[in-house]
Design an enzyme around this catalytic site. Sequence first.
Site, PDB file in Angstrom:
ATOM      1  N   GLY A  57     -36.683  24.549  44.936  1.00 14.90           N
ATOM      2  CA  GLY A  57     -38.107  24.366  45.208  1.00 14.90           C
ATOM      3  C   GLY A  57     -38.891  25.445  44.495  1.00 14.90           C
ATOM      4  N   CYS A  84     -30.368  26.926  44.439  1.00 20.95           N
ATOM      5  CA  CYS A  84     -31.548  27.672  43.983  1.00 20.95           C
ATOM      6  C   CYS A  84     -32.371  28.153  45.182  1.00 20.95           C
ATOM      7  CB  CYS A  84     -32.353  26.819  42.998  1.00 20.95           C
ATOM      8  SG  CYS A  84     -33.529  27.785  42.043  1.00 20.95           S
ATOM      9  N   TYR A  85     -33.554  27.566  45.441  1.00 25.47           N
ATOM     10  CA  TYR A  85     -34.318  27.999  46.622  1.00 25.47           C
ATOM     11  C   TYR A  85     -33.481  27.824  47.884  1.00 25.47           C
ATOM     12  CZ  TYR A  85     -38.035  28.394  50.102  1.00 25.47           C
ATOM     13  OH  TYR A  85     -38.797  28.781  51.176  1.00 25.47           O
ATOM     14  N   HIS A 172     -28.358  24.684  38.858  1.00 28.65           N
ATOM     15  CA  HIS A 172     -28.592  23.300  39.297  1.00 28.65           C
ATOM     16  C   HIS A 172     -27.452  22.374  38.868  1.00 28.65           C
ATOM     17  CE1 HIS A 172     -32.674  23.878  40.809  1.00 28.65           C
ATOM     18  NE2 HIS A 172     -32.718  24.846  39.909  1.00 28.65           N
ATOM     19  N   GLU A 174     -26.943  19.487  39.746  1.00 27.38           N
ATOM     20  CA  GLU A 174     -27.380  18.083  39.756  1.00 27.38           C
ATOM     21  C   GLU A 174     -27.907  17.611  38.403  1.00 27.38           C
ATOM     22  OE1 GLU A 174     -28.792  20.658  41.170  1.00 27.38           O
ATOM     23  OE2 GLU A 174     -30.960  20.478  41.419  1.00 27.38           O
ATOM     24  N   ASP A 230     -37.031  -3.654  39.199  1.00 25.57           N
ATOM     25  CA  ASP A 230     -37.053  -3.660  40.666  1.00 25.57           C
ATOM     26  C   ASP A 230     -37.603  -4.968  41.233  1.00 25.57           C
ATOM     27  OD1 ASP A 230     -36.253  -1.104  40.232  1.00 25.57           O
ATOM     28  OD2 ASP A 230     -38.198  -0.210  40.681  1.00 25.57           O
ATOM     29  N   LYS A 369     -32.296   3.456  41.263  1.00 24.56           N
ATOM     30  CA  LYS A 369     -32.491   2.545  40.136  1.00 24.56           C
ATOM     31  C   LYS A 369     -31.171   1.992  39.576  1.00 24.56           C
ATOM     32  CE  LYS A 369     -35.904   1.370  37.358  1.00 24.56           C
ATOM     33  NZ  LYS A 369     -37.149   0.930  37.972  1.00 24.56           N
TER      34      LYS A 369
END
Length: 511
Positions: A57, A84-85, A172, A174, A230, A369
């Site tokens: 964050g 991280c945060y 990170h 991710e 979508d 998605k």
Amino acid sequence: MSDSRELVLVLDFGGQYKELIARAVRGLSVYSEIRPGNMPIEEIKRLSPIGIIMTGGPSSVYQPGSPTCDPAIFGLGIPVLGICYGMHLMCHTLGGEVTAGGAGEYGRVTVTPENPVSTLFHETQGKPFEALMSHRDVVSRLPAGFRQTASTAVCIAACENAEKKLYAVQFHPETKHTDGGSEIFRRFLYEACGAAGSYKLDDYIDTQVGLIRHKVGGGNVLLALSGGVDSSVCASLLSRAVPNQLVCIFVDHGFMRLNEGDEIERVFSKRKLRFIRVNAQERFLKRLDGVADPETKRKLIGEEFVRVFEEESAKLGDVPFLAQGTIYPDIVESGGSYGATIKSHHNVGGLPKNLKFTGVVEPLSGLFKDEVRILGRKLGLPAFLVNRQPFPGPGLAIRVVGDVTEEKLNVLRKADAILREELDGVKNRPDQYFAVLTNTCSVGVKGDERTYSQVIAIRAVITGDFMTCDYAPIPHKTLGCISSRITSEIPSVSRVVYDITSKPPATVEWE
Ligand code: XMP
């Protein structure tokens, strides 16, 4: 969600990459949901997750009003991974120290695991690896019971209290910019949390068909269809569940690519549903007349869309249910968490709550998605629809920089079609590519004549998630060919430039 399903909670502290975390977890066959960081401890206990991941964050733990979590989280016996945060918050809350205001680290940085190697880094066998860092604050003293498990030249890159199953990383995992990031999540899920990994999409269609039939009974259902992935998958799922009760309205706002409106009409007119195309091109252009500000353009298009949709649905009479192709990231984005608004996205799903419907059907609202694409394939949608690149709700109106006119749209449509013709079939095709009319004129020469005409920019990006991207390294020969075709086939363009910016700092779209 069934009570027996394994759940990992992703607690959001405003990180840009929270969805990537949740998707990474689902990709490893464990169901995940994103919730606010300050979620009450009683609610967490009720959901009984097998693991908790705390996102990054933009805040500093010392900032007044910075996001916090209930400290009791760390005493539940549930494995926690702070990123991280999330790492700062974990260490700060448990009595460690965070130092604010240093130079920080940004970009790919070498991380060196410490011995004995943490269970999170077993795949690297303790060897140094490159990881994405994006932080200013650092953990400067560990809480009691923690040990440092990795370092960079300037910071504690990871730490843990393995006994309590509390893990933290400064980088990170991710993002794809971290080597072996997925392995770190896999080790957290399967080694620390003891996941069984039973999450899969196979039974999703049957479950949703049952749920849709149960919800709508004999009532009619209206769907706003854009032709994007979508809403197309949503239409397909609904036409399987309630084929004779479904009406799809496609509002053609006039900002579609070359022939796109006709293609959408062709595909859906053949399916088991009632398809209505509303040609609203003129009224949208009128609404945008003289408007140059990107956010205003987005807002006006969204509002006009709602107006057209309301008018058309009123003509239909008794339609108690509204269906929307809302997907999980849309829900997370509108969840009002701690992140900063960068652009207001307009989707056909973004309809106001005061529309007069008895109920809303959102059968894709639990999916990311790429999960929606998998579902689309299972439902037999054509590949060109399922694999479609993202196309923003406001369409070409936000790819014409500044005010929009029919003339500019036509120039852009032609340039965009040429670009797509040249790139559609290439090896290593970029993940998204389009042309932008830059609203800048430049001097050129065509024949023996001086010209002063439009500059087209080419945008082509490589990305897995559309939240970060690198510009695509298109071969110069291909770029040259695109440029030469655009300038020779479109008289009012005399210059083509290539956008070589990544995201961040740029965004994918120009507006
Ligand atoms: P940005 O420009 O925010 O774009 O980096 C990230 C991805 O989102 C798409 N995009 C939109 N999609 N409605 C949408 O449905 C929108 O208003 C919108 N704006 C951007 C963009 O094409 C890229 O894939």
